[in-house]
Write a protein that holds these residues in place. Structure first.
Motif, mmCIF file in Angstrom:
data_model
loop_
_atom_site.group_PDB
_atom_site.id
_atom_site.type_symbol
_atom_site.label_atom_id
_atom_site.label_comp_id
_atom_site.label_asym_id
_atom_site.label_seq_id
_atom_site.Cartn_x
_atom_site.Cartn_y
_atom_site.Cartn_z
ATOM 1 N N ASN A 1 -3.149 4.072 -9.358
ATOM 2 C CA ASN A 1 -2.461 2.810 -9.687
ATOM 3 C C ASN A 1 -2.716 1.688 -8.676
ATOM 4 O OD1 ASN A 1 -1.246 4.145 -11.924
ATOM 5 N ND2 ASN A 1 0.350 4.936 -10.577
ATOM 6 N N ASP A 2 -3.954 1.582 -8.187
ATOM 7 C CA ASP A 2 -4.257 0.555 -7.205
ATOM 8 C C ASP A 2 -4.133 -0.863 -7.760
ATOM 9 O OD1 ASP A 2 -4.616 1.894 -4.830
ATOM 10 O OD2 ASP A 2 -6.752 2.256 -5.131
ATOM 11 N N HIS A 3 -4.111 -0.996 -9.086
ATOM 12 C CA HIS A 3 -4.028 -2.321 -9.679
ATOM 13 C C HIS A 3 -2.591 -2.851 -9.735
ATOM 14 C CE1 HIS A 3 -3.594 0.807 -12.694
ATOM 15 N NE2 HIS A 3 -2.988 -0.044 -13.492
ATOM 16 N N TYR A 4 -1.590 -1.986 -9.458
ATOM 17 C CA TYR A 4 -0.196 -2.433 -9.459
ATOM 18 C C TYR A 4 0.066 -3.327 -8.251
ATOM 19 C CZ TYR A 4 1.476 0.802 -13.101
ATOM 20 O OH TYR A 4 1.717 1.459 -14.283
ATOM 21 N N GLU A 5 0.931 -4.329 -8.438
ATOM 22 C CA GLU A 5 1.389 -5.100 -7.293
ATOM 23 C C GLU A 5 2.602 -4.391 -6.696
ATOM 24 O OE1 GLU A 5 2.178 -9.637 -5.791
ATOM 25 O OE2 GLU A 5 2.567 -9.199 -7.909
ATOM 26 N N VAL A 6 2.538 -4.174 -5.389
ATOM 27 C CA VAL A 6 3.602 -3.468 -4.683
ATOM 28 C C VAL A 6 4.557 -4.481 -4.063
ATOM 29 C CG1 VAL A 6 4.143 -1.748 -2.916
ATOM 30 C CG2 VAL A 6 1.971 -1.627 -4.159
ATOM 31 N N CYS A 7 5.835 -4.323 -4.364
ATOM 32 C CA CYS A 7 6.883 -5.168 -3.791
ATOM 33 C C CYS A 7 7.696 -4.297 -2.833
ATOM 34 C CB CYS A 7 7.786 -5.727 -4.885
ATOM 35 S SG CYS A 7 6.921 -6.758 -6.092
ATOM 36 N N PRO A 8 7.342 -4.281 -1.549
ATOM 37 C CA PRO A 8 8.026 -3.424 -0.589
ATOM 38 C C PRO A 8 9.311 -4.071 -0.074
ATOM 39 C CG PRO A 8 6.290 -4.611 0.519
ATOM 40 C CD PRO A 8 6.263 -5.057 -0.930
ATOM 41 N N ALA A 9 10.112 -3.293 0.617
ATOM 42 C CA ALA A 9 11.361 -3.818 1.171
ATOM 43 C C ALA A 9 11.162 -4.477 2.528
ATOM 44 C CB ALA A 9 12.398 -2.707 1.268
ATOM 45 N N HIS A 10 9.965 -4.379 3.090
ATOM 46 C CA HIS A 10 9.670 -5.016 4.373
ATOM 47 C C HIS A 10 8.223 -5.512 4.363
ATOM 48 C CE1 HIS A 10 13.425 -3.491 6.043
ATOM 49 N NE2 HIS A 10 13.101 -2.301 5.566
ATOM 50 N N GLU A 11 7.942 -6.469 5.211
ATOM 51 C CA GLU A 11 6.611 -7.051 5.388
ATOM 52 C C GLU A 11 6.201 -7.931 4.205
ATOM 53 O OE1 GLU A 11 4.609 -4.088 8.588
ATOM 54 O OE2 GLU A 11 4.245 -3.581 6.489
ATOM 55 N N TYR A 12 5.265 -7.497 3.332
ATOM 56 C CA TYR A 12 4.749 -8.417 2.323
ATOM 57 C C TYR A 12 4.120 -7.663 1.156
ATOM 58 C CZ TYR A 12 1.268 -7.583 6.010
ATOM 59 O OH TYR A 12 0.496 -7.011 6.992
ATOM 60 N N ARG A 13 4.010 -8.369 0.014
ATOM 61 C CA ARG A 13 3.479 -7.768 -1.211
ATOM 62 C C ARG A 13 1.971 -7.535 -1.104
ATOM 63 N NH1 ARG A 13 5.849 -12.175 -3.031
ATOM 64 N NH2 ARG A 13 3.973 -12.937 -4.089
ATOM 65 N N PHE A 14 1.507 -6.536 -1.859
ATOM 66 C CA PHE A 14 0.073 -6.228 -1.836
ATOM 67 C C PHE A 14 -0.315 -5.415 -3.062
ATOM 68 C CE2 PHE A 14 2.141 -2.572 0.010
ATOM 69 C CZ PHE A 14 1.371 -1.479 -0.346
ATOM 70 N N ARG A 15 -1.607 -5.291 -3.289
ATOM 71 C CA ARG A 15 -2.154 -4.350 -4.264
ATOM 72 C C ARG A 15 -2.985 -3.304 -3.518
ATOM 73 N NH1 ARG A 15 -2.525 -8.943 -7.821
ATOM 74 N NH2 ARG A 15 -1.161 -8.600 -9.630
ATOM 75 N N GLY A 16 -3.050 -2.114 -4.099
ATOM 76 C CA GLY A 16 -3.780 -1.034 -3.458
ATOM 77 C C GLY A 16 -2.865 0.092 -3.022
ATOM 78 N N VAL A 17 -1.847 0.387 -3.838
ATOM 79 C CA VAL A 17 -0.851 1.391 -3.456
ATOM 80 C C VAL A 17 -1.477 2.769 -3.260
ATOM 81 C CG1 VAL A 17 -0.178 1.856 -5.868
ATOM 82 C CG2 VAL A 17 1.407 2.379 -4.012
ATOM 83 N N GLY A 18 -2.466 3.123 -4.095
ATOM 84 C CA GLY A 18 -3.108 4.423 -3.955
ATOM 85 C C GLY A 18 -3.869 4.529 -2.643
ATOM 86 N N HIS A 19 -4.620 3.468 -2.329
ATOM 87 C CA HIS A 19 -5.349 3.449 -1.058
ATOM 88 C C HIS A 19 -4.387 3.549 0.116
ATOM 89 C CE1 HIS A 19 -8.383 2.302 1.928
ATOM 90 N NE2 HIS A 19 -7.422 1.564 2.452
ATOM 91 N N ARG A 20 -3.311 2.769 0.041
ATOM 92 C CA ARG A 20 -2.347 2.770 1.146
ATOM 93 C C ARG A 20 -1.683 4.149 1.296
ATOM 94 N NH1 ARG A 20 -1.496 1.638 6.046
ATOM 95 N NH2 ARG A 20 0.668 1.218 6.604
ATOM 96 N N ALA A 21 -1.391 4.809 0.166
ATOM 97 C CA ALA A 21 -0.801 6.145 0.216
ATOM 98 C C ALA A 21 -1.738 7.134 0.899
ATOM 99 C CB ALA A 21 -0.446 6.620 -1.195
ATOM 100 N N ARG A 22 -3.030 7.016 0.597
ATOM 101 C CA ARG A 22 -4.003 7.922 1.224
ATOM 102 C C ARG A 22 -4.121 7.652 2.722
ATOM 103 N NH1 ARG A 22 -6.279 6.822 -3.834
ATOM 104 N NH2 ARG A 22 -7.559 5.098 -3.043
ATOM 105 N N VAL A 23 -4.070 6.387 3.108
ATOM 106 C CA VAL A 23 -4.122 6.038 4.529
ATOM 107 C C VAL A 23 -2.912 6.603 5.261
ATOM 108 C CG1 VAL A 23 -3.951 4.114 6.169
ATOM 109 C CG2 VAL A 23 -5.541 3.982 4.241
ATOM 110 N N LEU A 24 -1.737 6.491 4.642
ATOM 111 C CA LEU A 24 -0.521 7.022 5.260
ATOM 112 C C LEU A 24 -0.591 8.538 5.398
ATOM 113 C CD1 LEU A 24 2.157 4.798 3.507
ATOM 114 C CD2 LEU A 24 1.596 4.783 5.941
ATOM 115 N N GLU A 25 -1.143 9.206 4.384
ATOM 116 C CA GLU A 25 -1.290 10.660 4.474
ATOM 117 C C GLU A 25 -2.263 11.038 5.594
ATOM 118 O OE1 GLU A 25 -2.286 14.569 1.703
ATOM 119 O OE2 GLU A 25 -2.221 12.582 0.774
ATOM 120 N N GLU A 26 -3.346 10.283 5.713
ATOM 121 C CA GLU A 26 -4.296 10.538 6.807
ATOM 122 C C GLU A 26 -3.643 10.319 8.170
ATOM 123 O OE1 GLU A 26 -7.497 7.907 5.954
ATOM 124 O OE2 GLU A 26 -8.143 9.009 4.156
ATOM 125 N N HIS A 27 -2.784 9.303 8.245
ATOM 126 C CA HIS A 27 -2.068 9.039 9.492
ATOM 127 C C HIS A 27 -1.164 10.218 9.849
ATOM 128 C CE1 HIS A 27 0.237 6.940 12.586
ATOM 129 N NE2 HIS A 27 1.333 7.319 11.956
#
Length: 347
Positions: A251-277
């Protein structure tokens, strides 16, 4: 105009600019009927929560209303007024999880409007499930000692009676939202997704037709949300968090509205980065354990922290310890390392 960074596309450019300038971002129309509203979080490095106001005719639902302060309440009420909504016209409140910077203002808003309050099915009063705040604080001090915290820093690391009572004052929900439930608000059908990890009952709200997700603290564009081994909470929260990240790995095409910082697209990529972290952090924890560290505190003080170990005090000190404990627990439940004495939180 969009800015690209680390494999994601930033859509909330004004929010990002405000974040780096350390000022409040503007109230913004995210999509039809969906508005983002910053609410100050006093005395915390996160500075503010991005609340979301969902509007459709006579319906007004506030998602993650933020920390309960007079300043924050004034900000939210002023934002609603700019949308021609009075405080008594709020019909519902949803909190993605049971933290003061998300659920905190719910009781005040509901008392003035009669709005219902909703939480995820699995979000319970883990931390505030006590009978006597002073006894609970004493027990938590004992827990910090078992984690190897030096005696002079035990009062700093442990929950105080006052902080425990603040948690007790958080609102109870009128409604529960379960995995795959549909919440129809503001002309959109929000699909609820259980995303435990940051808390045992954290939820995200997905508008599949509008390709929009309110992600709470589960996925943020820049920082890694804290995942802690806490009082009476999940005894393996990091494992739950990894599973939750894997649930949203598309679902990288979804716009993510988080509770902190700022909106973005790329939720799948970000999830993978967090898992790698998480994987890299666990390797770091394992290396420290393998070198002979025998307490949570001894491990934590040898890890890499963005602001440096010496800078961590009060809540940030406790969160660092609890996050380290979560990694040690994960290594133990994975059969990689036996862990350290006195680790597991109370059931």
């Amino acid at each position: 105009m969009r800015a690209e960074t680390a494999g994601i596309t930033i859509t909330g450019t004004a929010q990002r600019e405000a974040w780096h300038s350390k000022v409040l971002p503007p109230v913004e129309l995210v999509a039809a009927g969906v508005h983002s509203v910053p609410v100050v979080f006093p005395g915390n490095p996160m500075r503010y929560t991005l609340s979301y106001v969902l509007l459709d005719g006579d319906e007004c639902v506030v998602v993650d209303p933020g920390f309960d302060s007079d300043e924050g309440h004034g900000q939210l009420i002023a934002a609603l007024a700019s949308l021609d909504v009075g405080p008594r016209e709020i019909t519902g409140i949803v909190a993605t999880h049971f933290h003061t910077d998300h659920l905190g203002m719910a009781a005040r808003l509901a008392s003035g409007s009669g709005a219902w309050i909703a939480l995820g099915n699995n979000e319970r009063r883990h931390i505030s499930a006590f009978e006597d705040a002073h006894e609970e604080s004493a027990l938590d001090q004992t827990r910090m000692r078992a984690w190897g915290v030096p005696e002079e820093r035990v009062p700093e690391a442990a929950m105080t009676p006052e902080s425990l009572l603040d948690m007790r004052r958080l609102a109870d929900p009128d409604r529960r939202l379960g995995d795959n439930d549909i919440l129809s608000v503001a002309g959109r059908n929000w699909r609820i997704m259980d995303t435990p990890g940051h808390t045992p009952g954290h939820i995200c709200l997905w508008d599949d037709a509008g390709e929009l997700v309110l992600s709470g603290d589960h996925v943020l564009p820049r920082i890694s949300p804290n995942v802690s081994l806490e009082i009476r909470g999940d005894t393996d929260p990091l494992r739950r968090n990894i599973e939750s990240l894997q649930k949203i790995a598309g679902n990288d095409h979804y716009e993510v509205c988080p509770a902190h910082e700022y909106r973005f697209r790329g939720v799948g990529h970000r999830a993978r980065v967090l898992e790698e972290h998480i994987t890299e952090r666990s390797r770091e924890v394992l290396a420290v354990l393998s070198a002979g560290a025998s307490t949570v505190h001894d491990v934590a003080r040898q890890l890499t922290w963005s602001r440096g170990w010496a800078s961590l005090g009060q809540l940030q000190f406790r969160l660092a310890l609890s996050e380290t404990a979560a990694h040690i627990r994960y290594l133990a439940t994975s059969g990689i390392h036996p862990g350290v004495p006195g680790l597991v939180a109370a059931p």
